[in-house]
Design a protein around this motif. Structure first.
Motif, PDB file in Angstrom:
ATOM      1  N   ALA B 232       0.772  -1.190  -0.032  1.00  0.00           N
ATOM      2  CA  ALA B 232       0.083   0.087   0.046  1.00  0.00           C
ATOM      3  C   ALA B 232       0.938   1.247   0.159  1.00  0.00           C
ATOM      4  O   ALA B 232       0.517   2.262  -0.880  1.00  0.00           O
ATOM      5  N   ALA B 233       1.837   1.297   0.708  1.00  0.00           N
ATOM      6  CA  ALA B 233       2.894   2.439   0.745  1.00  0.00           C
ATOM      7  C   ALA B 233       3.387   2.579  -0.458  1.00  0.00           C
ATOM      8  O   ALA B 233       3.610   3.757  -0.930  1.00  0.00           O
ATOM      9  N   SER B 235       2.371   1.615  -3.319  1.00  0.00           N
ATOM     10  CA  SER B 235       1.743   2.323  -4.407  1.00  0.00           C
ATOM     11  C   SER B 235       1.691   3.877  -4.652  1.00  0.00           C
ATOM     12  O   SER B 235       1.576   4.244  -5.822  1.00  0.00           O
ATOM     13  N   TYR B 236       2.191   4.162  -3.552  1.00  0.00           N
ATOM     14  CA  TYR B 236       2.049   6.033  -3.841  1.00  0.00           C
ATOM     15  C   TYR B 236       3.146   6.344  -4.529  1.00  0.00           C
ATOM     16  O   TYR B 236       3.475   7.426  -4.733  1.00  0.00           O
ATOM     17  N   GLY B 248      -3.488   4.462 -12.152  1.00  0.00           N
ATOM     18  CA  GLY B 248      -4.089   4.107 -10.869  1.00  0.00           C
ATOM     19  C   GLY B 248      -5.528   4.470 -10.786  1.00  0.00           C
ATOM     20  O   GLY B 248      -6.318   4.140 -10.471  1.00  0.00           O
ATOM     21  N   ALA B 252      -9.050   2.859 -10.190  1.00  0.00           N
ATOM     22  CA  ALA B 252      -9.913   3.059  -9.060  1.00  0.00           C
ATOM     23  C   ALA B 252     -11.516   3.419  -9.609  1.00  0.00           C
ATOM     24  O   ALA B 252     -12.489   3.200  -9.203  1.00  0.00           O
ATOM     25  N   GLU B 264      -1.165   0.361  -8.132  1.00  0.00           N
ATOM     26  CA  GLU B 264      -2.911   0.604  -7.759  1.00  0.00           C
ATOM     27  C   GLU B 264      -3.022   1.177  -6.842  1.00  0.00           C
ATOM     28  O   GLU B 264      -2.543   0.854  -5.692  1.00  0.00           O
ATOM     29  N   PRO B 265      -3.957   2.233  -6.529  1.00  0.00           N
ATOM     30  CA  PRO B 265      -4.339   2.931  -5.019  1.00  0.00           C
ATOM     31  C   PRO B 265      -4.927   1.796  -4.411  1.00  0.00           C
ATOM     32  O   PRO B 265      -5.745   0.905  -4.587  1.00  0.00           O
ATOM     33  N   HIS B 266      -4.727   1.943  -3.094  1.00  0.00           N
ATOM     34  CA  HIS B 266      -5.340   0.967  -1.987  1.00  0.00           C
ATOM     35  C   HIS B 266      -6.379   1.703  -1.188  1.00  0.00           C
ATOM     36  O   HIS B 266      -5.972   2.826  -0.704  1.00  0.00           O
ATOM     37  N   GLY B 270      -6.449   5.732  -0.594  1.00  0.00           N
ATOM     38  CA  GLY B 270      -5.734   5.751  -1.685  1.00  0.00           C
ATOM     39  C   GLY B 270      -6.048   6.422  -2.877  1.00  0.00           C
ATOM     40  O   GLY B 270      -5.582   7.136  -3.498  1.00  0.00           O
ATOM     41  N   ILE B 273      -6.454  10.378  -2.447  1.00  0.00           N
ATOM     42  CA  ILE B 273      -4.867  10.932  -2.799  1.00  0.00           C
ATOM     43  C   ILE B 273      -4.500  10.975  -4.124  1.00  0.00           C
ATOM     44  O   ILE B 273      -3.833  11.980  -4.488  1.00  0.00           O
ATOM     45  N   PHE B 274      -4.732   9.876  -4.704  1.00  0.00           N
ATOM     46  CA  PHE B 274      -4.323   9.608  -6.213  1.00  0.00           C
ATOM     47  C   PHE B 274      -5.034  10.775  -6.852  1.00  0.00           C
ATOM     48  O   PHE B 274      -4.625  11.521  -7.832  1.00  0.00           O
TER      49      PHE B 274
END
Lengths: 308, 299
Positions: B232-233, B235-236, B248, B252, B264-266, B270, B273-274
């Motif tokens: 998850a971290a 992915s940013y 991403g 989503a 991919e954003p979690h 996520g 933030i994306f």
């Protein structure tokens, strides 16, 4: 006199530098020559009049539109030919002009028609289908002029249009500018750092120095009293001069042999010259009305006084 | 010669003198549209000499060719689905998009800066910001169209392969939406870089380097952080690369499989933030670009 441009106490400063200072003008239609050295504030003045640069103080209007609030309306009916290089090099003059005509608000079909017409009027024919990058300086200047005229403006600003041209090119450009006003009926404001080249085509001359108005005068006023007739005869010039002097005309010998100048009081003077020449049986080479060089009037007003 | 003297309808050219125009003047909106059209045409070399067409159309061909191969395979094998989604395809070969935008964005702006054309635009019924907006919109449309071409080839191929029509059209439209989203961010970034140099070559190199390096950094961050902290971290790391960021968002918003599953954003956070990162990048780039043009062409 119909005013096309009015300014009142127009001032523009850039930091500590004042480019245009307290300029108050009332300019007529026709050709207005704006004379000043480089950096005298000519371009700054034009940018303010086009509504692109807000004045620091004072006001200005063109064709009744306020320069500060009605810039868009002004730019629909005004053309501008910048001093600098401003043409894209990889498109043809036709392609470029059609685009610029549309940018001025002309519908697509009108833009195409007027582009072809305008290029012809400025003297570009087959070349117009070639990319501008291959053009000579003179041809580029013609394209620059054409883009300022393509939308049939009421007024054009031509910033140093003769810059970089050879003497023949200058003459052609000046002739073209005279046609823009005389034949096309579009008012012209043309700038130059050379007074001499503008006096031939201008109806009104404005001189600015260091952003300050130095002179503003119509050519008619400036030269109305300066009428002299330049005469050149094949021989016996002194005899012709004596006869004219006897009849009361003011005669002055010229620089070249066989030439002299006569002050023109009325049309009878020219007749008297012709009669004297015929009487003496000599040839008349030249009979030319000479206006005063504007430079004399603007730079040294006192000499003008003495002569008149 | 006066117009009256000409008479008749013969196809002879007469010099009828300067003609005045009393018709409508269409003003600012029309000028904006004209500049937009010119920008899009310029991006594809239309109305330009042949050599200006070589680069964009070569890239179009290179970018579309794999799509033709893919649909041929799908049709011949009757596999029942395209091997790649409508978003995986362009983002998988994003280097070609980078090459396209790196060439087109400087063409749209550096030329006007180098040749000094901007004063001519400013002297027309147009505002300074209209000029910039038309350039941004024009390049964005050109890039979106570039991406849409192979997507459309894929869609037509899918229909020919007798894949379910409505589903195919739906996925294709989703792909087009992402094409626009992607085009906006890469165009905004590229134009901002291009507007700082009169030299087109320098602009091309700077844009290409930025986009390629961004992708490289992004992959490193995704890999390293993903391993050391959590997926998850990691992915940013996608936020560093406009392509992976957009991919991403596609994952989503549309639920399509992305090119890089680690990017991919979690969760809802996520996605938020994306989305915010995307908006921040685009508005930041545009703010710089519009700011840059406040000074250009002034006295």
């Amino acid at each position: 006199m119909v005013s096309t441009i009015r300014t009142h106490q127009l001032t523009r400063s850039f930091g500590a530098v004042t480019a245009v200072s307290q300029l108050t003008l009332d300019l007529p239609s026709g050709v207005v020559g704006l004379v000043g050295a480089n950096g005298a504030g000519k371009s700054t003045l034009i940018k303010m009049l086009l509504g692109l640069l807000p004045p620091t103080s004072g006001s200005a209007s063109i064709l009744g539109f306020d320069c500060q609030t009605q810039g868009l309306q002004i730019r629909e009916v005004v053309g501008y030919m910048p001093e600098s290089e401003c043409l894209p090099l990889d498109v043809t003059a036709t392609e470029f002009l059609v685009h610029m005509a549309r940018m001025s608000g002309l519908p697509a079909n009108v833009a195409r028609e007027r582009s072809a017409d305008t290029l012809r009027h400025v003297g570009l024919y087959e070349e117009r289908y070639r990319p501008i990058g291959g053009y000579s300086t003179g041809m580029k200047q013609r394209v620059k002029l054409a883009q300022a005229l393509v939308h049939d403006p009421k007024l054009v600003f031509l910033d140093e249009p003769t810059n970089g041209l050879d003497p023949a090119g200058r003459d052609d450009m000046l002739e073209l500018i005279a046609r823009v006003s005389g034949e096309f009926g579009i008012s012209v404001v043309v700038t130059s750092h050379l007074l001499g080249e503008l006096e031939r085509i201008s109806d009104h001359i404005v001189v600015i120095e260091g952003g300050v108005l130095s002179r503003s005068a119509s050519m008619a006023d400036a030269t109305s009293d300066a009428g002299t007739l330049l005469v050149e005869v094949t021989e016996r010039a002194d005899e012709v001069m004596r006869r004219l002097a006897e009849s009361g005309a003011a005669v002055e010998p010229g620089n070249a042999p066989g030439t002299f100048a006569v002050r023109v009081e009325d049309d009878a003077v020219a007749d008297a010259v012709v009669a004297a020449a015929a009487d003496l049986g000599i040839g008349l080479v030249r009979l030319q009305r000479r206006r005063h060089q504007l430079a004399e009037i603007f730079s040294t007003p006192s000499t003008t006084e003495e002569q008149s | 010669m006066t117009p009256a003297e000409q008479g008749g309808n013969q196809s002879v050219i007469h010099d009828i003198g300067f003609r005045h125009y009393d018709g409508p003047r269409l003003g600012r909106g029309w000028a904006f549209r004209s500049l937009l059209r010119e920008t899009v045409r310029g991006a594809y070399g239309l109305g330009r000499p042949a050599r200006s067409k070589i680069m964009p159309w070569t890239l179009v061909a290179l970018f579309t060719l794999p799509a033709l191969v893919l649909v041929t395979v799908t049709i011949v094998t009757g596999s029942g689905d395209l091997p790649l989604t409508y978003t995986q395809y362009p983002i998988g070969i994003s280097l070609l998009i980078s090459l396209f935008v790196a060439g087109r964005a400087p063409y749209a702006v550096s030329r006007d800066l180098r040749d000094g054309v901007i004063p001519l635009y400013l002297s027309r019924p147009l505002l300074r910001r209209d000029y910039v907006a038309a350039k941004v919109a024009g390049v964005t449309i050109a890039v979106a169209a570039f991406i849409a071409i192979p997507q459309t080839v894929l869609m037509i191929g899918a229909l020919l392969a007798k894949l379910p029509a409505w589903e195919t059209l739906g996925k294709w439209l989703g792909g087009l939406l992402i094409a626009v989203v992607l085009a906006i961010i890469v165009s905004a970034l590229s134009l901002t870089i291009a507007a700082f140099t009169k030299r087109r070559g320098l602009g091309v190199a700077a844009i290409l380097a930025t986009l390629v390096l961004a992708q490289g950094f992004s992959n490193v961050v995704i890999g390293v952080v993903g391993m050391q902290r959590s997926e998850a971290a990691g992915s940013y790391g996608a936020l560093l690369d406009p392509y992976q960021l957009t991919d991403g968002l596609a994952n989503a918003w549309l639920g399509v499989a992305s090119q890089n599953p680690y990017a991919e954003p979690h969760g809802a956070l996520g996605v938020a933030i994306f989305t915010l990162a995307y908006l921040a990048a685009v508005s930041g780039a545009l703010a710089v670009l519009f700011g840059r043009y406040k000074k250009v062409g002034a006295a």
